[in-house]
Scaffold this motif. Structure first.
Motif, mmCIF file in Angstrom:
data_model
loop_
_atom_site.group_PDB
_atom_site.id
_atom_site.type_symbol
_atom_site.label_atom_id
_atom_site.label_comp_id
_atom_site.label_asym_id
_atom_site.label_seq_id
_atom_site.Cartn_x
_atom_site.Cartn_y
_atom_site.Cartn_z
ATOM 1 N N THR A 47 1.956 11.170 -10.195
ATOM 2 C CA THR A 47 1.296 11.854 -9.076
ATOM 3 C C THR A 47 0.216 10.966 -8.482
ATOM 4 O OG1 THR A 47 1.704 14.015 -10.090
ATOM 5 C CG2 THR A 47 0.003 13.898 -8.392
ATOM 6 N N ALA A 48 -0.606 10.383 -9.342
ATOM 7 C CA ALA A 48 -1.700 9.536 -8.874
ATOM 8 C C ALA A 48 -1.174 8.325 -8.109
ATOM 9 C CB ALA A 48 -2.554 9.082 -10.054
ATOM 10 N N MET A 49 -0.144 7.689 -8.648
ATOM 11 C CA MET A 49 0.406 6.520 -7.974
ATOM 12 C C MET A 49 1.080 6.907 -6.661
ATOM 13 S SD MET A 49 -0.329 3.674 -9.223
ATOM 14 C CE MET A 49 -0.811 2.747 -10.679
ATOM 15 N N GLY A 50 1.723 8.072 -6.635
ATOM 16 C CA GLY A 50 2.332 8.537 -5.399
ATOM 17 C C GLY A 50 1.296 8.734 -4.306
ATOM 18 N N ILE A 51 0.160 9.336 -4.687
ATOM 19 C CA ILE A 51 -0.935 9.521 -3.726
ATOM 20 C C ILE A 51 -1.506 8.167 -3.312
ATOM 21 C CG2 ILE A 51 -3.266 10.438 -3.446
ATOM 22 C CD1 ILE A 51 -2.448 12.721 -5.351
ATOM 23 N N PHE A 52 -1.733 7.305 -4.293
ATOM 24 C CA PHE A 52 -2.345 6.000 -4.024
ATOM 25 C C PHE A 52 -1.503 5.168 -3.052
ATOM 26 C CE2 PHE A 52 -2.922 1.489 -5.424
ATOM 27 C CZ PHE A 52 -4.229 1.334 -4.990
ATOM 28 N N VAL A 53 -0.197 5.072 -3.298
ATOM 29 C CA VAL A 53 0.634 4.212 -2.437
ATOM 30 C C VAL A 53 0.854 4.820 -1.059
ATOM 31 C CG1 VAL A 53 1.796 3.171 -4.416
ATOM 32 C CG2 VAL A 53 2.837 5.150 -3.290
ATOM 33 N N SER A 54 0.628 6.136 -0.909
ATOM 34 C CA SER A 54 0.786 6.735 0.415
ATOM 35 C C SER A 54 -0.316 6.289 1.373
ATOM 36 C CB SER A 54 0.806 8.265 0.320
ATOM 37 O OG SER A 54 -0.456 8.779 -0.055
ATOM 38 N N SER A 55 -1.345 5.629 0.849
ATOM 39 C CA SER A 55 -2.371 5.064 1.721
ATOM 40 C C SER A 55 -1.789 3.984 2.629
ATOM 41 C CB SER A 55 -3.510 4.468 0.887
ATOM 42 O OG SER A 55 -3.032 3.434 0.038
ATOM 43 N N TRP A 56 -0.732 3.321 2.171
ATOM 44 C CA TRP A 56 -0.108 2.254 2.965
ATOM 45 C C TRP A 56 0.563 2.809 4.232
ATOM 46 C CZ3 TRP A 56 -0.807 -2.800 2.840
ATOM 47 C CH2 TRP A 56 0.102 -3.640 3.482
ATOM 48 N N PRO A 57 1.476 3.778 4.125
ATOM 49 C CA PRO A 57 2.059 4.310 5.367
ATOM 50 C C PRO A 57 1.045 4.997 6.272
ATOM 51 C CG PRO A 57 2.784 5.600 3.467
ATOM 52 C CD PRO A 57 2.137 4.356 2.940
ATOM 53 N N ILE A 58 0.010 5.612 5.698
ATOM 54 C CA ILE A 58 -1.009 6.236 6.537
ATOM 55 C C ILE A 58 -1.765 5.166 7.328
ATOM 56 C CG2 ILE A 58 -3.270 7.380 6.441
ATOM 57 C CD1 ILE A 58 -2.149 9.290 4.431
ATOM 58 N N GLY A 59 -2.100 4.072 6.665
ATOM 59 C CA GLY A 59 -2.779 2.985 7.356
ATOM 60 C C GLY A 59 -1.918 2.364 8.441
ATOM 61 N N ILE A 60 -0.631 2.198 8.161
ATOM 62 C CA ILE A 60 0.282 1.634 9.151
ATOM 63 C C ILE A 60 0.412 2.573 10.348
ATOM 64 C CG2 ILE A 60 2.729 1.126 9.579
ATOM 65 C CD1 ILE A 60 2.839 -0.154 6.826
ATOM 66 N N ALA A 61 0.598 3.852 10.072
ATOM 67 C CA ALA A 61 0.733 4.819 11.164
ATOM 68 C C ALA A 61 -0.551 4.892 11.996
ATOM 69 C CB ALA A 61 1.083 6.197 10.597
ATOM 70 N N PHE A 62 -1.695 4.832 11.321
ATOM 71 C CA PHE A 62 -2.982 4.828 12.041
ATOM 72 C C PHE A 62 -3.063 3.620 12.975
ATOM 73 C CE2 PHE A 62 -7.336 3.392 12.509
ATOM 74 C CZ PHE A 62 -8.017 4.538 12.859
ATOM 75 N N ALA A 63 -2.679 2.454 12.476
ATOM 76 C CA ALA A 63 -2.723 1.247 13.301
ATOM 77 C C ALA A 63 -1.808 1.370 14.512
ATOM 78 C CB ALA A 63 -2.338 0.027 12.453
ATOM 79 N N LEU A 64 -0.617 1.919 14.304
ATOM 80 C CA LEU A 64 0.335 2.051 15.403
ATOM 81 C C LEU A 64 -0.176 3.012 16.476
ATOM 82 C CD1 LEU A 64 3.661 2.236 13.357
ATOM 83 C CD2 LEU A 64 3.033 0.432 14.966
ATOM 84 N N PHE A 65 -0.866 4.068 16.063
ATOM 85 C CA PHE A 65 -1.310 5.080 17.017
ATOM 86 C C PHE A 65 -2.650 4.750 17.672
ATOM 87 C CE2 PHE A 65 1.191 8.955 17.444
ATOM 88 C CZ PHE A 65 2.221 8.718 16.548
ATOM 89 N N VAL A 66 -3.546 4.089 16.968
ATOM 90 C CA VAL A 66 -4.912 3.923 17.457
ATOM 91 C C VAL A 66 -5.173 2.546 18.070
ATOM 92 C CG1 VAL A 66 -7.345 3.887 16.768
ATOM 93 C CG2 VAL A 66 -5.808 5.625 15.838
ATOM 94 N N LEU A 67 -4.781 1.478 17.370
ATOM 95 C CA LEU A 67 -5.191 0.136 17.785
ATOM 96 C C LEU A 67 -4.681 -0.269 19.168
ATOM 97 C CD1 LEU A 67 -4.995 -1.879 14.436
ATOM 98 C CD2 LEU A 67 -6.954 -0.743 15.494
#
Length: 400
Positions: A130-150
């Motif tokens: 569970t912890a690793m699943g949450i931790f690695v989901s930071s990667w797609p969130i960061g990518i999606a944030f970059a695509l939408f905001v930057l």
């Protein structure tokens, strides 16, 4: 900060900034090409340079963390990311852009290797998947944030402001980590004596790194070639980018969900293999269907295997072998991450369509299934040799 879940939230937030920095070049590539005259090949090189240091830095990174302390080395990595980001923001000449990406990527490697170990230290024997699943989901969130905001920030206020926004995020992450992170109580006295994993444990962690690398390479076909594949079908670049990003927002949800299901049921292998099979089938379908939006939404299920895969090292690494073992794990991961996109590009060029890259991703997932069979055999040998049985357990009502 003594709660392992609060620590996880902190590490999640800091790692998200790394994903934003990684994706920044791809997210703003049309503007970068127009402003600086870079070609597509130049953009591709800048993207790849961020991951390239991992091939040689990941292994010594684990040892460096053991010698100087995980927190101190992660903070140093964040400073490298800030320094490299500042070069990219303020020095537009090509050689400075290359140097900035290499320096930033080196810091990112230290961050990725040691923060994964830090999560393992806090959750080994507990809700590790569970912890690793949450931790690695930071990667797609960061990518999606970059695509939408930057891109919007770059269009409105310029590339420099976009890069400075990333630097502010990195600086905030550095301050938060320095102020709040503490080692687990069992390790509070200082870095433990570290050794190399040996025998079956050595081969098991290498195989686990191969599984993580191939799995991520398969996911990488989505954001690396999904836009081009949709463009071949007549989509505009902007529309194709938005549709592709749908998968990443949903992967950020499915990754922790897969880890949670594995921990609650105790069937981590079933969740992992099931996730591989489902993702492979979805890649094949997405490459051929006319219902692109539905296909990419369905690809959001691709994160189900992430938590169980990232929990594999904890099954074969003891605390004294964890620093070097995680370095080995990520060395193999980075090697796959650098090689797979190149091979995919060759295949797409030879076949004449980006659709072939999705088929290549499905083939890598089949290899993941075979590699997991080998890992299972090796982990049984580790248990017989050492008597350890570090596996994720069902969440229990224990103090945080």
């Amino acid at each position: 900060m003594q709660s392992r879940w609060a620590v996880l939230a902190l590490l999640f937030a800091v790692r998200t900034t790394m994903a934003v920095q990684f994706q920044s070049i791809a997210a703003m590539s049309p503007i970068i090409m127009q402003e600086f005259g870079f070609a597509l090949a130049d953009i591709g090189l800048l993207i790849g340079l961020y991951l390239a240091p991992g091939v040689v830095i990941a292994l010594p990174g684990g040892e460096i963390g053991r010698r100087f302390g995980d927190k101190q080395v992660v903070l140093f990595g964040l400073l490298l990311m800030i320094a490299g980001g500042a070069m990219i923001a303020l020095l537009p000449e090509w050689h400075w852009q290359v140097a900035g990406r290499l320096i930033s990527g080196t810091g990112g490697v230290l961050l990725n290797v040691l923060m994964s170990k830090m999560v393992t230290d806090w959750f080994a024997g507990k809700e590790i998947a569970t912890a690793m699943g949450i931790f690695v989901s930071s990667w797609p969130i960061g990518i999606a944030f970059a695509l939408f905001v930057l891109p919007g920030v770059a269009v409105s206020w310029g590339l420099t402001v976009s890069h400075l926004l990333i630097l502010c995020m990195l600086f905030a992450g550095t301050v938060l980590l320095a102020a709040l992170y503490r080692s687990p109580p069992a390790q509070a006295v200082g870095p433990a004596l570290g050794t190399w994993p040996a025998g079956a444990a050595l081969w098991a962690v290498i195989v686990a790194g191969g599984i993580w690398g191939l799995y991520n390479a398969a996911l990488g076909m989505i954001f690396g070639f999904g836009t081009a594949m949709l463009a071949e079908k007549g989509w505009t670049a902007a529309a194709a980018g938005h549709v592709t990003s749908l998968a990443w927002w949903l992967i950020a949800v499915s990754a922790p969900a897969g880890g949670f299901i594995g921990d609650r049921t105790g069937r981590h292998t079933l969740v992992m293999i099931g996730g591989f099979v489902v993702l492979a089938l979805l890649l094949i379908v997405a490459a051929r269907t006319e219902y692109a939006i539905a296909a990419f939404v369905a690809l959001g299920m691709g994160g189900l295997s992430a938590g169980p895969v990232m929990s594999l090292p904890a099954r074969v690494l003891e605390p004294r072998t964890r620093a070097i073992g995680m370095g080995l794990f990520f060395s193999v991961f980075y090697l796959a991450g650098v090689v797979a996109p190149v091979v995919a590009g060759w295949i797409a060029t030879d076949v004449g369509t980006s659709r072939a890259t999705f088929d290549f991703g499905a083939a890598m997932l089949v290899l993941c299934c075979a590699a997991n069979w080998l890992f299972s055999r090796l982990s049984e040998r580790v248990k017989a040799e050492t008597g350890m049985g570090l596996v994720a357990v069902t969440p229990r009502s224990s103090p945080p």
